[in-house]
Design a protein around this motif. Structure first.
Motif, PDB file in Angstrom:
ATOM      1  N   SER A  87       3.202 -45.467  39.121  1.00 17.78           N
ATOM      2  CA  SER A  87       4.280 -44.755  40.041  1.00 17.78           C
ATOM      3  C   SER A  87       5.703 -44.672  38.888  1.00 17.78           C
ATOM      4  CB  SER A  87       4.715 -45.465  41.309  1.00 17.78           C
ATOM      5  OG  SER A  87       5.270 -46.903  40.723  1.00 17.78           O
ATOM      6  N   GLU A  88       6.285 -43.508  39.300  1.00 17.53           N
ATOM      7  CA  GLU A  88       7.385 -43.498  38.481  1.00 17.53           C
ATOM      8  C   GLU A  88       8.394 -44.432  38.611  1.00 17.53           C
ATOM      9  OE1 GLU A  88       9.969 -41.497  35.744  1.00 17.53           O
ATOM     10  OE2 GLU A  88       7.896 -41.263  35.981  1.00 17.53           O
ATOM     11  N   GLU A  89       8.561 -45.117  39.648  1.00 20.66           N
ATOM     12  CA  GLU A  89       9.536 -46.233  39.976  1.00 20.66           C
ATOM     13  C   GLU A  89       9.181 -47.412  39.151  1.00 20.66           C
ATOM     14  OE1 GLU A  89      11.002 -48.794  43.879  1.00 20.66           O
ATOM     15  OE2 GLU A  89       9.430 -47.214  43.969  1.00 20.66           O
ATOM     16  N   ARG A  90       7.621 -47.664  39.160  1.00 20.50           N
ATOM     17  CA  ARG A  90       7.298 -48.905  38.385  1.00 20.50           C
ATOM     18  C   ARG A  90       7.504 -48.888  36.809  1.00 20.50           C
ATOM     19  NH1 ARG A  90       1.904 -51.172  39.361  1.00 20.50           N
ATOM     20  NH2 ARG A  90       2.887 -53.004  39.141  1.00 20.50           N
ATOM     21  N   ARG A  91       7.206 -47.700  36.267  1.00 18.22           N
ATOM     22  CA  ARG A  91       7.370 -47.084  34.893  1.00 18.22           C
ATOM     23  C   ARG A  91       8.706 -47.410  34.505  1.00 18.22           C
ATOM     24  NH1 ARG A  91       7.829 -42.657  31.520  1.00 18.22           N
ATOM     25  NH2 ARG A  91       8.389 -41.385  33.302  1.00 18.22           N
TER      26      ARG A  91
END
Length: 302
Positions: free
Chosen positions: A267-271
């Motif tokens: 996910s963009e948030e985790r990355r």
């Protein structure tokens, strides 16, 4: 000391920044075997593929690894990088007391002389494997640093070895081999997911190269029909605080590269959270980094 995240990233600055990292990493016994193997040559023809900023040539001259008379060809696919290599080498040579003369207006060839030393330096802007397919030239020494993990090894290695004259040497230092580690680790699961995805991108069927190229090159050279393994050893990148030279930038660039490579895998948030935490650690001079590489030196026989 604070090392803020750069507003933009430059691959050429990254190449320059990793010079000191490579200097520490290179397996010195393998380099010594290379130096000993070419010591009795009156003239040595060298081909340096994916030569980047020419730091390999600077290092080999600085460390007195090669004979006094050299014909040294640098090949790189990026013409702007080769232009920068030419400027850097000329500036460095002037500082080292070499006399310089250019062979043409385009500065595709120049001569460096100092005492008994005579070095002809040539620049060729093309892909290394395209060059291999097009040339009839053969070289006494082939250098391919941090390169083989970016090509189809089954096709690329034989093509490169064809460039080596009978009895010549092939030297593949800083070849990545499957381990990347950053610390401190605040979220082990996220960290492992990022690094697993990063290594998986290297093994993608649509991308040449692989994440375990170092060991594969070692095996192919040791058991090849035309190659004899002369020397090999680990050449791990290790960077820890306090960061010398421009190595904080080197780390920022690596974090950005890893985060960019795994876009779409998490996910963009985790990355983004992972990248921000790693950039912050570099900025605070707290990040330690390790990557496992292998140096291989081979003799080529026809």
């Amino acid at each position: 000391m604070s090392h803020p995240r750069p507003d933009e990233f430059s691959f050429r600055r990254y190449l320059a920044a990793k010079r000191t990292v490579d200097d520490r990493a290179l397996h010195r016994p393998t380099l010594t075997r290379l130096t000993d193997a070419v010591a009795d040559r009156e003239t040595l023809r060298v081909l340096d593929v994916a030569a980047g900023l020419g730091t390999g040539l600077q290092r080999l001259l600085d460390w007195d690894c090669l004979p006094d008379r050299l014909d040294y060809t640098l090949v790189d696919i990026d013409s702007a990088t080769l232009d920068a290599a030419r400027d850097r080498l000329l500036a460095w040579a002037a500082e080292q007391g070499y006399t310089m003369s250019t062979g043409d207006e385009e500065r595709e060839t120049f001569e460096l002389t100092r005492d008994a030393e005579s070095v002809t330096v040539r620049f060729v802007s093309t892909d290394a494997l395209t060059y291999a397919a097009a040339t009839d030239d053969r070289f006494d020494l082939l250098v391919g640093q941090a390169f083989l993990d970016l090509v189809d090894l089954d096709k690329g290695l034989p093509a490169l070895l064809e460039l080596v004259a009978d009895g010549g040497l092939a030297y593949f230092p800083i070849t990545f081999d499957g381990v990347t580690h950053l610390s401190p680790v605040s979220d082990p699961d996220l960290d492992q997911s990022i690094l697993d995805a990063y290594h998986a991108t290297m093994d993608d069927a649509d991308r040449p190269g692989g994440s375990t190229t170092g060991r594969e090159v070692l095996d192919m050279v040791a058991h090849g029909e035309t190659t004899t393994l002369v020397a090999a050893g680990g050449s791990d990148w290790v960077v820890h605080p306090p960061y010398p030279a421009d190595e904080a930038y080197f780390l920022h660039h690596l974090v950005d590269t890893i985060a960019g490579a795994v876009a779409g895998d998490l996910s963009e948030e985790r990355r983004r959270a992972w990248a921000d935490a790693r950039h912050d650690a570099v900025a605070a001079a707290e990040l330690t980094f390790l990557a496992h590489n292998v140096d291989v030196l081979a003799r080529v026989r026809r």
